[in-house]
Design an enzyme around this catalytic site. Structure first.
Site, PDB file in Angstrom:
ATOM      1  N   CYS A  57       0.837  -1.196   0.000  1.00  0.00           N
ATOM      2  CA  CYS A  57       0.000   0.000   0.000  1.00  0.00           C
ATOM      3  C   CYS A  57       0.877   1.253   0.000  1.00  0.00           C
ATOM      4  CB  CYS A  57      -0.924  -0.014   1.208  1.00  0.00           C
ATOM      5  SG  CYS A  57      -2.042   1.384   1.262  1.00  0.00           S
ATOM      6  N   CYS A  77      -4.085  -1.705   6.148  1.00  0.00           N
ATOM      7  CA  CYS A  77      -4.048  -0.296   5.777  1.00  0.00           C
ATOM      8  C   CYS A  77      -5.276   0.090   4.965  1.00  0.00           C
ATOM      9  CB  CYS A  77      -2.781  -0.057   4.955  1.00  0.00           C
ATOM     10  SG  CYS A  77      -2.575   1.622   4.392  1.00  0.00           S
TER      11      CYS A  77
END
Length: 378
Positions: free
Chosen positions: A106, A208
């Protein structure tokens, strides 16, 4: 420490999530006389009614913080990029029986990737609430000039350099971590003193950007369930069943639903969908001291010291490593192979739960400078 006087003419973008860490980033920059622009990256589930998502609350918090400090706030939609890139990476890995790290990808693909393509390219620096630091250091480690290194934070529990060890060199050049020199308690104290609305928000514990979404639900959504056997490694005895090897990781102890424990997942047969477990506390089969890492990614072009066929014989090979997000570093040596970017890691002590697909993050011997990371391949 960051030399803020050198940033006066820089355009700075802050990735403002609504959490306490990124909120204090805005405060820290503004108190230094800087005027950053704030951006909220929108990454929501594909069908929000099926998920417990905190994005609305996050947005409210981010709006309040930006307004408090007179900063512009813009929403950048990276939904498609997250689900196309990070989710595909995650599901491909777990389907293959590996242990991925979505947060690592991410950072590389979204926070410093898709955001940069959409808006970040207009800015000189991208500031985030990561607990990490950067420093210009020569190869010898003496201060002053040289390469920009990713360096660890003083808070060993919160240090997030392991999550940043796959970002590209150009991404590191633009990265700014204004709270990296603080420990978490100090950040909380600043937020309380400045009456930030996010001061008492709990730290996110899940993947995330996915808020309260449970990891197993995330996996189940894409891979479904498939019942398989749970077998005791030493005896071959069938002791239970599971709903898919992709819900379990090497070294896992909790969540197996087996009686007479503790049990540890020590091996997977991906083709047969079999989990092998070992009975007893910290069984020897759950530890590894020597393992292979491939496709080593250097953060700034400097490779870690290594010995072996593909390394200069003058190198000592002494490094420290992490294989998961913990406050402990392990002393190790790297043995280079004839294949570029591939090393055999020799840990000074056995490590619990070494699993293919995890990233082994490599630091200098003082675990200060981060060289980068490679994927574990047993």
């Amino acid at each position: 420490m960051i030399a803020y006087e050198e940033l006066k003419d820089k355009r700075i973008a802050v990735l403002l999530s609504g959490g306490v860490d990124s909120s204090v980033v805005v405060y820290e920059l503004v108190r230094q006389g800087l005027t950053p622009d704030c951006f909220y990256i929108k990454i929501g589930p594909e069908e929000e009614e099926k998920w417990d998502c905190t994005s609305e609350e996050d947005m409210e918090m981010a709006t309040a913080v930006a307004r408090k400090y007179g900063c512009k706030l813009e929403v950048v939609d990276c939904h498609r990029e997250y689900w196309d890139q990070v989710t595909r990476y995650t599901m491909d890995k777990v389907r293959a029986g590996l242990t991925p790290n979505p947060d690592v990808m991410c950072n590389r693909l979204i926070k410093f990737g898709a955001f940069h393509e959409k808006r970040g390219h207009d800015y000189d620096l991208i500031a985030t609430g990561h607990y990490a630091q950067t420093a210009l250091l020569p190869m010898s480690g003496k201060a002053g000039g040289g390469l920009k290194w990713l360096c660890t934070a003083p808070d060993p529990v919160k240090d997030q350099t392991d999550f940043l060890a796959q970002i590209a060199d150009w991404q590191l050049q633009k990265a700014l971590f204004p709270i990296g020199h603080y420990v978490k308690d100090e950040v909380r104290q600043i937020a309380e003193r400045e009456h930030l609305v996010s001061a008492h928000r709990k730290d996110s514990q899940g993947i995330c950007f996915l808020g309260k979404i449970d990891y197993n639900e995330y996996v189940r959504r894409y891979l479904g369930e498939q019942q398989g056997d749970v077998v005791e490694l030493e005896t071959g005895r069938l002791i239970g069943h599971h709903q898919g090897h992709w819900f379990h990781t090497i070294g896992q102890r909790k969540g197996l639903g087996l009686g007479g424990g503790p049990w540890f997942v020590v091996k997977k047969d991906v083709e047969q969908n079999i989990l092998y477990v070992s009975h007893g506390y910290d069984p020897e089969t759950a530890y590894k001291q020597d393992f292979l890492i491939r496709d080593f990614h250097s953060l700034n072009g400097a490779m870690p010291p290594a010995v072996g066929a593909a390394a200069p014989l003058t190198c000592s090979g002494g490094v420290t490593i992490k294989i998961r997000h913990t406050p402990e570093w392990h002393a190790a040596t790297l043995e280079a192979t004839d294949e570029t970017g591939t090393y055999v890691v020799h840990s000074s002590l056995p490590i619990h739960g070494v699993a293919p697909g995890q990233f082994c993050v490599v630091y200098d011997a003082e675990h200060y400078r981060c060289y980068g990371s490679g994927e574990i391949s047993l």
